[in-house]
Design a protein around this motif. Structure first.
Motif, short mmCIF file in Angstrom:
data_model
loop_
_atom_site.label_atom_id
_atom_site.label_comp_id
_atom_site.label_asym_id
_atom_site.label_seq_id
_atom_site.Cartn_x
_atom_site.Cartn_y
_atom_site.Cartn_z
N GLY A 34 0.81 -1.22 0.00
CA GLY A 34 0.00 0.00 0.00
C GLY A 34 0.84 1.26 0.00
O GLY A 34 2.06 1.19 -0.10
N PHE A 35 0.16 2.41 0.14
CA PHE A 35 0.82 3.68 -0.13
C PHE A 35 1.11 4.55 1.09
O PHE A 35 1.38 5.73 0.98
CB PHE A 35 0.00 4.47 -1.14
N GLY A 77 5.06 5.93 -4.09
CA GLY A 77 4.28 4.85 -4.68
C GLY A 77 5.16 3.82 -5.36
O GLY A 77 4.72 2.73 -5.70
N ASP A 81 -7.26 7.54 -9.46
CA ASP A 81 -6.95 6.23 -8.87
C ASP A 81 -5.80 5.51 -9.57
O ASP A 81 -5.63 4.30 -9.42
CB ASP A 81 -8.20 5.33 -8.92
N LYS A 98 -2.62 5.26 -9.15
CA LYS A 98 -1.68 4.52 -8.30
C LYS A 98 -2.22 3.13 -7.99
O LYS A 98 -1.57 2.12 -8.16
CB LYS A 98 -1.58 5.26 -6.96
N GLN A 99 -3.44 3.15 -7.45
CA GLN A 99 -4.09 1.91 -7.01
C GLN A 99 -4.24 0.95 -8.19
O GLN A 99 -4.01 -0.25 -8.06
CB GLN A 99 -5.46 2.28 -6.41
N LYS A 100 -4.63 1.47 -9.34
CA LYS A 100 -4.86 0.61 -10.49
C LYS A 100 -3.57 -0.04 -10.99
O LYS A 100 -3.55 -1.21 -11.34
CB LYS A 100 -5.52 1.40 -11.62
N LEU A 129 -0.90 -0.54 -9.17
CA LEU A 129 -0.50 -1.50 -8.11
C LEU A 129 -1.24 -2.82 -8.30
O LEU A 129 -0.64 -3.89 -8.29
CB LEU A 129 -0.83 -0.91 -6.73
N LYS A 130 -2.55 -2.72 -8.51
CA LYS A 130 -3.36 -3.92 -8.68
C LYS A 130 -2.87 -4.71 -9.89
O LYS A 130 -2.78 -5.94 -9.86
CB LYS A 130 -4.83 -3.51 -8.86
#
Lengths: 603, 174
Positions: A454-455, A515, A530, A532-534, A536-537
């Protein structure tokens, strides 16, 4: 809470909200330019002006806080006219060389003009900008700068490197290092976060596409490798969602561009884990058995981070792992192991790295990054530059059938994929080190060390080793403490803790960009909040989709040691895969002036 | 950034006046915990050192925990702060409206010819720095010339030559 009326619509928002934020909640879009998430607003561009009932003048919506009962109009003739004039004033000091600008088509200033319906430029401002400042990694072109100060926020507030600030005043104002110095002479770590947030072409990566085209046209054996973070971001250059996994298309595109060998930096990431894991166990063993060793050990994959510590904490370089970064290891292997295998002289080969990173462009020019007088890597392309080359070559990226990276330097485990995201290198290392020491798999669901995923700015985990294999008995009962951070601001916290003698950790992972590499300075500029999250996923999904997920399980790595390298951390490995660092001090005060070797021409 | 970089700054400034640096160091200590003291520190540092070379800016930045680019941003913003050595005497020609129309412009040329320097420059012997001001508030004395803190009224070319000569001979102290 305050209730305000915007264009006749009621919005109820917290008292400290700005008009701009309130408008968003009711679906009203106010155009902005200098505005940027997660930093303090500066309000330099004034484009977001609105009419507020009772106010004598137009108000800047990104700075003006709401008041209960406030009545706002965002789309009146007065507002539209003011925005157009403001825009024209911004343009009056801009070189307007749009047709030949690398940002043409992706320039926010250009897009804004279209949105505002600006059809003329009536004002001619002062056009005596200083010449371009071209460093090995980043180009600073003040002719295109509109003084919005997003880069200043990225450099000072987000990264805390403090290299860029406004210098001089009035028409003479420029965004530059101290006293209008050059980026290459300042303590710039070349993280490139300024190039990601710059709305125009004023700050950008220093172009390598021309050099790479020349290599491809030269007939010399040209080898390419791609970093983990590219495969979940390059799709964005072609209109795909952030995080789209396009590994197969990426390999196909590189082949279509004409590279002779399409290798994967991921392979070298697996190799890094073996080398770095061995180094870590060696240091811990020494420390626990009365020998001399420097702990915590800190990762060395991120060249921005390396340059940061060389400038800010030059006395702490012994903490840094001696491992070269994965793409430098790959370069060294291509020009030794692979060169021998195919019978080509290393000096007749070219290695190109596609990286999410601008600092890698600096890294390949370090004098430490050569073997036998031959540079390990000859050129670095950012993700954005590769996107440009694919378009220039007329390749329909989205329609490409999947291809694979080539062996013996193309196969990788899931552990390598997550090298591209904060926490990933540490997790990959723990997967291997834990198993090496205990003979058991790392006890986490899906092998993910959740506390360091996570960040959050600084993350930590502690793993107690209960049972060990006989060779590692010295670790029995030891609780291994690790920390992970990304961004140089977080790194400063961990290093200051170390300076005070209060660092409780054995092993620290630092990535220079907030990140990790997925948000590197060379990645596509995204408008998706979003993103970053995308991304990462995307990387974690890539990892989980693989059968082999621990670096030491990579059969080609095993073979490489058997056939060529010998022992991990052995003589050959040290010669090719390890390095040392240069204490620089602030503004290069301690550094040898000749520390950066001259650009190697592609000839 | 922290203590050790202050030392680095000191070491990095060969030929700097160490005594002055130490004195400025004491001033930094006085102000370092007060937010927003940069301008005061720069002001006093310039008073001691005469000007603010990059090495001194760097020393101040380290001492106050600011970035060098932020410090130089302030230094280059205000014309009051000088980054080059200033002459023993500063000659200011007033170019406010009254002085301008009554011959201030001509005085600027006289200085150029006499001293061989442009506005903002310092003579090679380090004696004079030449600046122009936008109205010093002495319109009744136009054209007015200031040397250091002394105002000279209704100056013409001949008077200006005499004034400069006086300072050059050391008949007036700084």
């Amino acid at each position: 809470m305050a209730e305000i009326t915007i264009n006749g619509l009621k919005a109820t928002v917290p008292d400290d909200a700005t008009i701009l934020e309130a408008a968003k909640t009711v679906g009203i879009h106010i155009p902005t330019l200098c505005n940027m998430a997660d930093v303090s607003s500066f309000g330099s561009c004034r484009i977001c002006v609105v009419e507020v009932e009772g106010a004598k003048t137009l108000q800047v919506s990104c700075l003006t806080k709401v008041r209960d009962g406030m009545v706002v109009k965002t789309n009146t003739g007065k507002v539209r006219k003011a925005r157009r004039v403001l825009y024209e004033l911004l343009l009056s000091d801009h070189d307007q060389e749009c047709l030949t600008c690398s940002r043409s088509g992706s320039c926010e200033l250009q897009a804004l003009g279209e949105t505002l319906g600006v059809s003329e430029t009536r004002f001619k401002g002062e056009h005596d900008s200083p010449p371009e400042d071209v460093s090995v990694a980043i180009t600073r072109d003040m002719g295109k700068c509109i003084l919005c100060r997003r880069c200043v926020a990225a450099c000072n507030e987000i990264q805390n490197t403090g290299v860029l600030n406004a210098q001089n005043r009035g028409f003479d104002t420029v965004i530059a290092p101290a006293m209008e110095g050059k980026l290459g002479d300042a303590s710039c770590v070349f993280c490139g976060q300024c190039t990601v947030v710059c709305p125009t072409g004023a700050l950008r990566e220093t172009d390598a596409t021309k050099k790479v085209w020349e290599m491809l046209d030269s007939g010399k054996r040209t080898v390419v490798q791609v970093a983990p973070a590219i495969r979940v971001a390059i799709g964005e250059e072609f209109g795909m969602e952030p995080g789209s996994q396009v590994t197969g298309k990426l390999a196909a595109a590189l082949k279509a561009l004409g590279f002779d060998d399409v290798f994967d930096t991921n392979f070298a990431a697996d190799l890094t884990i073996i080398e770095e894991g061995t180094e870590f166990l060696g240091r811990v063993k020494a420390a626990l058995t009365g020998g001399e060793a420097t702990l915590p050990m800190v990762t060395s994959c991120s060249p921005g981070w390396i340059k940061f510590i060389e400038h800010h904490y030059p006395d702490r370089l012994k903490h840094i792992s001696t491992c070269k970064s994965p793409h430098m290891m790959m370069g060294a292997l291509v020009k030794s192991f692979y060169a021998e295998k195919i019978g080509v002289k290393p000096e007749d080969m070219r290695v190109v790295s596609v990286m999410p990173c601008t600092a890698k462009k600096f890294e390949i020019n370090r004098h430490e990054m050569m073997n036998n007088g031959v540079p390990n890597v000859d050129a670095v392309l950012t993700t954005r530059e590769l996107g440009r080359m694919i378009r220039e070559a007329g390749i329909d990226f989205c329609a490409l059938p999947d291809a694979e990276f080539e062996n013996p330097l193309g196969m990788s485990t899931g552990a390598a994929d997550i090298f591209g995201v904060t926490g990933g290198v540490m997790e990959a290392a723990l997967r291997t080190v834990f198993e090496l020491v205990t003979g058991k798999e790392l006890p986490f669901d899906k092998l993910h060390v959740t506390p360091i995923v996570g960040f959050e700015q600084v993350k930590e985990a502690a793993i107690t080793i209960e049972d060990t294999l006989p060779a590692y008995a010295f670790l029995k009962g030891v609780t291994v403490k690790v920390a992970v951070t990304s961004g140089t601001a977080g790194a400063t916290m961990l290093m200051d803790q170390l300076e005070k003698g209060e660092s409780p950790y054995h092993f620290i992972e630092v990535m220079g960009c907030p990140g990790g590499c997925i948000m590197g300075g060379g990645q596509p500029r995204s408008k998706d909040p979003d993103v970053k999250q995308k991304r990462l996923k995307g990387l974690y999904t890539e990892d989980e989709g693989k059968v082999l997920r621990k670096s030491h399980e990579n059969p080609y790595i095993t073979k490489l040691y058997e056939e060529y390298l010998g022992e991990p951390n052995g003589h050959k490995a040290h010669e090719l895969l390890h390095t040392h660092y240069t204490p620089r001090g602030m503004e290069n005060r301690l550094a040898d002036k000749e520390m950066v070797r001259k650009e190697v021409s592609p000839a | 950034m922290d203590g050790k970089t202050v030392t680095a700054a000191k070491n990095g400034c060969e030929g700097c006046n160490q005594e002055a640096f130490d004195e400025i160091g004491n001033i930094i200590d006085l102000y370092k915990d007060k937010e927003g003291s940069l301008i005061q520190v720069l002001h006093r540092a310039q008073g001691i050192y005469g000007y603010l070379p990059l090495e001194l800016q760097s020393y101040i930045a380290d001492g106050l925990g600011l970035s060098l680019s932020e410090v130089s941003g302030v230094v280059t913003f205000y014309p009051f702060f000088k980054t080059k050595p200033q002459g023993k005497h500063t000659i200011s020609i007033c170019m406010g409206t009254a002085c301008y129309v009554r011959g201030g412009k001509k005085l600027v040329e006289t200085i150029r010819d006499l001293l061989g320097i442009e506005v903002g420059e310092t003579t090679e012997d380090g004696m004079f720095t030449f600046v122009v001001e936008r109205c010093i508030g002495a319109c009744g004395l136009a054209p007015a010339v200031m040397v250091d803190d002394t105002v000279y009224r209704q100056v013409d070319e001949e008077m200006l030559k005499a004034i400069i000569e006086k300072y050059r001979k050391g008949e007036v102290s700084a």
